[in-house]
Structure formats: C-alpha cells, structure tokens
Write an enzyme that holds these catalytic residues in place. Sequence first.
Site, mmCIF file in Angstrom:
data_model
loop_
_atom_site.group_PDB
_atom_site.id
_atom_site.type_symbol
_atom_site.label_atom_id
_atom_site.label_comp_id
_atom_site.label_asym_id
_atom_site.label_seq_id
_atom_site.Cartn_x
_atom_site.Cartn_y
_atom_site.Cartn_z
ATOM 1 N N GLY A 1 2.436 -20.807 -7.328
ATOM 2 C CA GLY A 1 1.210 -20.166 -6.854
ATOM 3 C C GLY A 1 0.168 -19.825 -7.899
ATOM 4 N N ASP B 1 3.574 -9.013 -3.439
ATOM 5 C CA ASP B 1 3.655 -8.608 -2.039
ATOM 6 C C ASP B 1 4.700 -7.491 -1.957
ATOM 7 O OD1 ASP B 1 3.164 -9.693 0.926
ATOM 8 O OD2 ASP B 1 5.319 -9.543 0.695
ATOM 9 N N LYS C 1 -0.613 -6.439 -2.766
ATOM 10 C CA LYS C 1 -0.615 -5.811 -1.434
ATOM 11 C C LYS C 1 0.120 -4.475 -1.549
ATOM 12 C CE LYS C 1 -0.271 -10.140 1.244
ATOM 13 N NZ LYS C 1 0.753 -10.984 1.903
ATOM 14 N N PHE D 1 -1.208 -12.197 5.476
ATOM 15 C CA PHE D 1 -0.925 -13.379 4.670
ATOM 16 C C PHE D 1 -2.227 -14.052 4.232
ATOM 17 C CE2 PHE D 1 0.702 -17.637 3.750
ATOM 18 C CZ PHE D 1 1.892 -17.334 3.111
HETATM 19 P P1 IMP Z 1 7.093 -10.780 -3.317
HETATM 20 O O1 IMP Z 1 8.352 -11.189 -4.030
HETATM 21 O O2 IMP Z 1 7.358 -10.265 -1.952
HETATM 22 O O3 IMP Z 1 6.251 -9.842 -4.141
HETATM 23 O O4 IMP Z 1 6.264 -12.095 -3.077
HETATM 24 C C1 IMP Z 1 5.709 -12.744 -4.137
HETATM 25 C C2 IMP Z 1 5.632 -14.232 -3.963
HETATM 26 O O5 IMP Z 1 5.610 -14.633 -2.599
HETATM 27 C C3 IMP Z 1 4.321 -14.684 -4.554
HETATM 28 O O6 IMP Z 1 4.561 -15.210 -5.836
HETATM 29 C C4 IMP Z 1 3.842 -15.756 -3.612
HETATM 30 O O7 IMP Z 1 4.255 -17.004 -4.070
HETATM 31 C C5 IMP Z 1 4.508 -15.455 -2.305
HETATM 32 N N1 IMP Z 1 3.573 -14.725 -1.404
HETATM 33 C C6 IMP Z 1 3.609 -13.420 -1.076
HETATM 34 N N2 IMP Z 1 2.631 -13.080 -0.236
HETATM 35 C C7 IMP Z 1 1.934 -14.221 -0.028
HETATM 36 C C8 IMP Z 1 0.752 -14.517 0.755
HETATM 37 O O8 IMP Z 1 0.136 -13.674 1.424
HETATM 38 N N3 IMP Z 1 0.341 -15.815 0.693
HETATM 39 C C9 IMP Z 1 0.971 -16.785 -0.042
HETATM 40 N N4 IMP Z 1 2.055 -16.532 -0.778
HETATM 41 C C10 IMP Z 1 2.537 -15.256 -0.778
HETATM 42 MG MG MG Z 2 4.193 -17.094 -6.403
#
Ligand code: IMP
Ligand code: MG
Length: 184
Positions: free
Chosen positions: A53, A111, A139, A160
């Site tokens: 990403g 996230d 977020k 999202f």
């Molecule tokens: P976390 O581990 O829940 O913090 O999510 C982080 C990873 O999930 C990020 O590196 C993104 O690749 C993916 N991700 C989380 N939220 C989104 C979103 O809204 N759109 C696209 N990818 C997301």
């Molecule tokens: Mg990512």
Amino acid sequence: MDYKKAETIIINGLEFVKFIAQEDIQKRVAELAKIIEKDFADEKPVFVIMLNGAFVFAADLLRNFDTNCETFFIKIASYQDLYSTGEVSFDKAKLNQLEGRKLVLVEDIIDTGTTMHYFMDYLYEIGVVDISICSLLVKPGKLKYDLTIKYFGYQISDEFVVGYGLDYNENGRTLKHIYQLSPD
Ligand code: IMP
Ligand code: MG
C-alpha cells in the site's frame, strides 16, 4: 471519462466517492517530508516502506526528502477484502540489518493498528530501539493499540478508502485521488 480522476468510481460493485484530492495530497506529503527532514537533520534515517500500500506515498514522500537517507522495503499483509484478518505476515529475513538504526516506518494507513503493533513488536524484539511512524492516513476511531504516530497526513473517519496506493482487492491503487466507500 478519465478513470484515474473520476469523482465517483465503482469497484466490484461498490461505489467510492472522491475524498482527498490529488493536489491536497501532494501538498501534505511535501510538508511531511520537510518536517521529517528537519527532525533528522543530523542523522541518516532508514525509511522502511511497508508494501504494497505505501508504494505511491513513499515515492512522493522520498522525492520531497532532500537529505541523505536509506530505504528498506518489506511486504506486509493483514487485510482481506474490506476487513483486517487480525493476522500479520511479513518476511523476517534481512530485518536484523536494521538493528541500531533510526527507522521511519512508512505506511499507507493505520486502521486497527494491528499491522503496526505486531511489526514494531518484532523490531523491538530484534533490538531496534529508534522507531518513528509515518502514515499517510490514520483512522483514530478504529485504533485498538496504543501507538505514537509521530507523522501522519490525515486523520479520517472509519470508512474504507482506496487510491494513491491503497487498494480494494488489488483494485484502485493507481487512482490519483483518495476515494471513500459511499455510505450505502
Ligand atoms: P491495520 O492492521 O488494521 O491497522 O490495517 C493496516 C493495513 O490494512 C494497511 O496497511 C492497509 O494495507 C490495510 N487497510 C486498512 N484500512 C484500509 C482501507 O481503508 N483501505 C485500504 N486498505 C486498508
Ligand atoms: Mg498496507
């Protein structure tokens, strides 16, 4: 119509609307680069780019970063479809070469914070002591871990998002603006 700049786009039947414009992103990313540059005036940081990403964000950030630095790329995943799986996977090989260095972790979005939490935990385990987080998006409403996010572009609501490197099942990464999932 130019797909990469449309006001509204459909991916796998879901509608996304333009949320943060390309011009605003460019300005904010350049600002972030200058802030980090100042903070690391006397050191050479290693930017750890969290793929997939963060590839677009990192490219723009580092082209605006005008002093010497190193880069390290790591593929790290935890998301499937629109949701976090809660399981974080990454390749541990070569990570020990980061020991003793000042790291800036470059992420597209934080996230739940699960990815960052587990990745940082591992880095601490292998003896890395100086870690700063730089995430384009955060977020706060979904964050489950106590993370200090020193550098971030925007705090956003829970929906999202896609574009500017962020994907929905590998779609949408090349969009120039950031788009948010429509409420219905
Ligand atoms: P976390 O581990 O829940 O913090 O999510 C982080 C990873 O999930 C990020 O590196 C993104 O690749 C993916 N991700 C989380 N939220 C989104 C979103 O809204 N759109 C696209 N990818 C997301
Ligand atoms: Mg990512």
